[in-house]
Design a protein around this motif. Structure first.
Motif, PDB file in Angstrom:
ATOM      1  N   THR A 217       3.339 -43.592  15.293  1.00 25.98           N
ATOM      2  CA  THR A 217       3.778 -44.554  15.077  1.00 25.98           C
ATOM      3  C   THR A 217       5.053 -45.158  16.232  1.00 25.98           C
ATOM      4  O   THR A 217       5.428 -46.059  16.891  1.00 25.98           O
ATOM      5  CB  THR A 217       4.200 -45.128  13.603  1.00 25.98           C
ATOM      6  N   GLU A 218       5.701 -44.031  16.604  1.00 25.31           N
ATOM      7  CA  GLU A 218       6.265 -43.949  17.648  1.00 25.31           C
ATOM      8  C   GLU A 218       5.815 -44.540  18.652  1.00 25.31           C
ATOM      9  O   GLU A 218       7.065 -45.246  19.186  1.00 25.31           O
ATOM     10  CB  GLU A 218       7.544 -42.990  17.700  1.00 25.31           C
TER      11      GLU A 218
ATOM     12  N   SER B  23       4.401 -54.271  17.443  1.00 24.73           N
ATOM     13  CA  SER B  23       4.857 -54.153  16.251  1.00 24.73           C
ATOM     14  C   SER B  23       4.045 -54.416  14.833  1.00 24.73           C
ATOM     15  O   SER B  23       5.030 -54.453  14.091  1.00 24.73           O
ATOM     16  CB  SER B  23       5.602 -54.988  16.428  1.00 24.73           C
ATOM     17  N   ARG B  24       3.056 -54.591  14.668  1.00 21.95           N
ATOM     18  CA  ARG B  24       2.403 -55.313  13.831  1.00 21.95           C
ATOM     19  C   ARG B  24       0.878 -54.443  13.671  1.00 21.95           C
ATOM     20  O   ARG B  24      -0.351 -54.095  14.259  1.00 21.95           O
ATOM     21  CB  ARG B  24       1.423 -56.534  14.136  1.00 21.95           C
ATOM     22  N   ILE B  25       1.155 -53.213  12.802  1.00 17.27           N
ATOM     23  CA  ILE B  25       0.154 -51.635  12.946  1.00 17.27           C
ATOM     24  C   ILE B  25      -0.447 -51.834  11.695  1.00 17.27           C
ATOM     25  O   ILE B  25       0.084 -51.552  10.651  1.00 17.27           O
ATOM     26  CB  ILE B  25       1.395 -50.725  13.134  1.00 17.27           C
TER      27      ILE B  25
ATOM     28  N   ALA C  22       8.536 -47.590  11.404  1.00 16.98           N
ATOM     29  CA  ALA C  22       8.758 -49.093  11.331  1.00 16.98           C
ATOM     30  C   ALA C  22       9.763 -49.582  10.993  1.00 16.98           C
ATOM     31  O   ALA C  22      10.902 -50.813  11.177  1.00 16.98           O
ATOM     32  CB  ALA C  22       7.252 -50.012  10.591  1.00 16.98           C
ATOM     33  N   ALA C  23      10.902 -48.906   9.255  1.00 12.38           N
ATOM     34  CA  ALA C  23      11.781 -49.496   9.068  1.00 12.38           C
ATOM     35  C   ALA C  23      13.392 -49.864   9.869  1.00 12.38           C
ATOM     36  O   ALA C  23      14.016 -50.252  10.403  1.00 12.38           O
ATOM     37  CB  ALA C  23      12.442 -48.739   7.908  1.00 12.38           C
ATOM     38  N   ASP C  24      13.092 -48.506  11.115  1.00  8.09           N
ATOM     39  CA  ASP C  24      13.972 -48.570  11.701  1.00  8.09           C
ATOM     40  C   ASP C  24      13.752 -49.167  13.493  1.00  8.09           C
ATOM     41  O   ASP C  24      14.826 -49.618  14.103  1.00  8.09           O
ATOM     42  CB  ASP C  24      14.390 -47.002  11.984  1.00  8.09           C
ATOM     43  N   ARG C  25      12.156 -49.545  13.279  1.00  8.44           N
ATOM     44  CA  ARG C  25      12.441 -50.767  14.506  1.00  8.44           C
ATOM     45  C   ARG C  25      11.732 -51.885  14.254  1.00  8.44           C
ATOM     46  O   ARG C  25      11.220 -52.123  15.243  1.00  8.44           O
ATOM     47  CB  ARG C  25      11.510 -49.029  15.181  1.00  8.44           C
ATOM     48  N   ARG C  26      12.316 -52.284  12.385  1.00  6.51           N
ATOM     49  CA  ARG C  26      11.332 -53.751  12.659  1.00  6.51           C
ATOM     50  C   ARG C  26      10.088 -53.673  13.408  1.00  6.51           C
ATOM     51  O   ARG C  26       9.849 -54.955  13.809  1.00  6.51           O
ATOM     52  CB  ARG C  26      12.027 -54.445  13.460  1.00  6.51           C
ATOM     53  N   ALA C  27       9.100 -52.784  12.991  1.00  5.64           N
ATOM     54  CA  ALA C  27       7.647 -53.336  13.233  1.00  5.64           C
ATOM     55  C   ALA C  27       6.794 -53.368  11.708  1.00  5.64           C
ATOM     56  O   ALA C  27       7.633 -52.890  10.404  1.00  5.64           O
ATOM     57  CB  ALA C  27       7.146 -52.006  13.878  1.00  5.64           C
TER      58      ALA C  27
END
Length: 335
Positions: free
Chosen positions: A179-180, A188-190, A215-220
């Motif tokens: 994810t990173e 961003s839409r994974i 994703a929670a930390d990176r707005r994904a």
């Protein structure tokens, strides 16, 4: 009775001793790889040649009685669900344990209850159990194995397991790494593939949790994608990915990722331009398919180090801690 119907004579260690011109004790020392016995290489070669010529197979139960312990190392079948890379490591581990006089047995019981599973393993009275899915081991399960005489219990887990020699490795780290990488590539839409085959949820769920953590930390945005391993399921999921407007998919492993990548191409979705795809295990498949598949690779401790640790546990020693399992993204064309 016609000759072809006569039972095949039972070959014993005495037959091997006569053929090699040595004592039965010498045969036992050679075939059991007794480390304290001083046997010349010439004699050892004669015994092994005689045993092979006669088709002699040592009696595992009798050998265990003489040694005062079993030489069996049980691997529950869940190891086969952890991917080809891990399976290759297990093959190397089997060779390393074999050179130390142990017999590796793959156990087919897949009970989800830890104590029930431990009782099934304990029936073999193994010297060691390598339960590579930490969630299956509880203090009660470990106690069942201890009461059956099992000297070493080994697992892979994100955290140390009480009473168990734990190889530290977190499946969530695979989802985090994938994810990173995708977010760093502007996605961003994974979607995250969740295999529906039996036994894989124990590995897929932590990978999904790792993806969600990042994703929670990176707005994904993370979308779980249930999928069976079939052309039809991949084709249906490819259409769904397009309808959901996803711009990336983490495919659980290289096999599912490659299947989905091909299905995306078949329905007119360009990889990686429209949807990037990442797998895991770094199989040869990842380099053969087009576009070449970005993958997450395991870095496991050497099989010989692992075998040495198991041997020390069985014989009452204290093995040194092994390095943590690491995961590395190998970028290729699909992302």
């Amino acid at each position: 009775m016609p000759p072809e119907q006569r039972p095949t004579p039972h070959i014993t260690s005495a037959d091997v001793a006569r053929a090699a011109g040595v004592s039965r004790t010498t045969v036992s020392f050679v075939l059991n790889r007794t480390p304290s016995a001083r046997i010349s290489e010439t004699t050892r070669a004669k015994v092994l040649a005689a045993a092979e010529q006669l088709g002699y197979v040592p009696h595992a139960a009798a050998r265990s009685l003489r040694a005062g312990r079993s030489d069996l190392v049980v691997l529950p079948a869940s190891v086969s669900a952890m991917g080809r890379l891990f399976s290759d490591w297990v093959d190397e581990l089997e060779t390393a344990l074999g050179s130390r006089g142990y017999t590796v047995v793959l156990h087919g019981d897949r009970s989800t209850d830890p104590v029930t599973a431990a009782r099934a393993w304990a029936q073999l009275r193994p010297a060691a159990v390598m339960a590579m899915g930490g969630a299956r081991l509880t203090p009660e399960a470990v106690q069942v194995l201890a009461q059956a005489g099992t000297k070493a219990v080994v697992t892979v887990s994100a955290e140390p397991v009480e009473g168990v020699f734990t190889l530290i490795g977190d499946q969530a780290d695979i989802g985090i790494a994938a994810t990173e990488h995708l977010i760093a590539r502007g996605r961003s839409r994974i979607g995250v593939v969740m295999p529906m085959e039996r036994g894989l949820s124990a590995f897929a769920e932590p990978r999904l949790a790792g993806a969600r953590r990042v994703a929670a930390d990176r707005r994904a945005e993370i979308t779980p994608l249930p999928m069976r391993y079939s052309d039809e399921a991949a084709a249906a999921l490819a259409v769904l990915c397009r309808e959901l407007g996803l711009d990336a998919v983490f495919g659980y492993n290289d096999e599912y990722a490659a299947l989905l990548s091909a299905a995306l191409a078949d329905c007119g979705v360009a990889v990686p331009e429209q949807i990037a795809v990442v797998g895991a295990d770094d199989l040869l498949l990842a380099r053969v398919v087009r576009p070449r598949l970005t993958s997450v690779r395991y870095h496991l401790p050497g099989a010989d180090l692992m075998a040495e640790a198991v041997d020390r546990l069985i014989t009452g020693g204290s093995p040194a801690p092994l390095p943590r399992i690491r995961f590395e993204v190998l970028p290729r064309q699909s992302s």
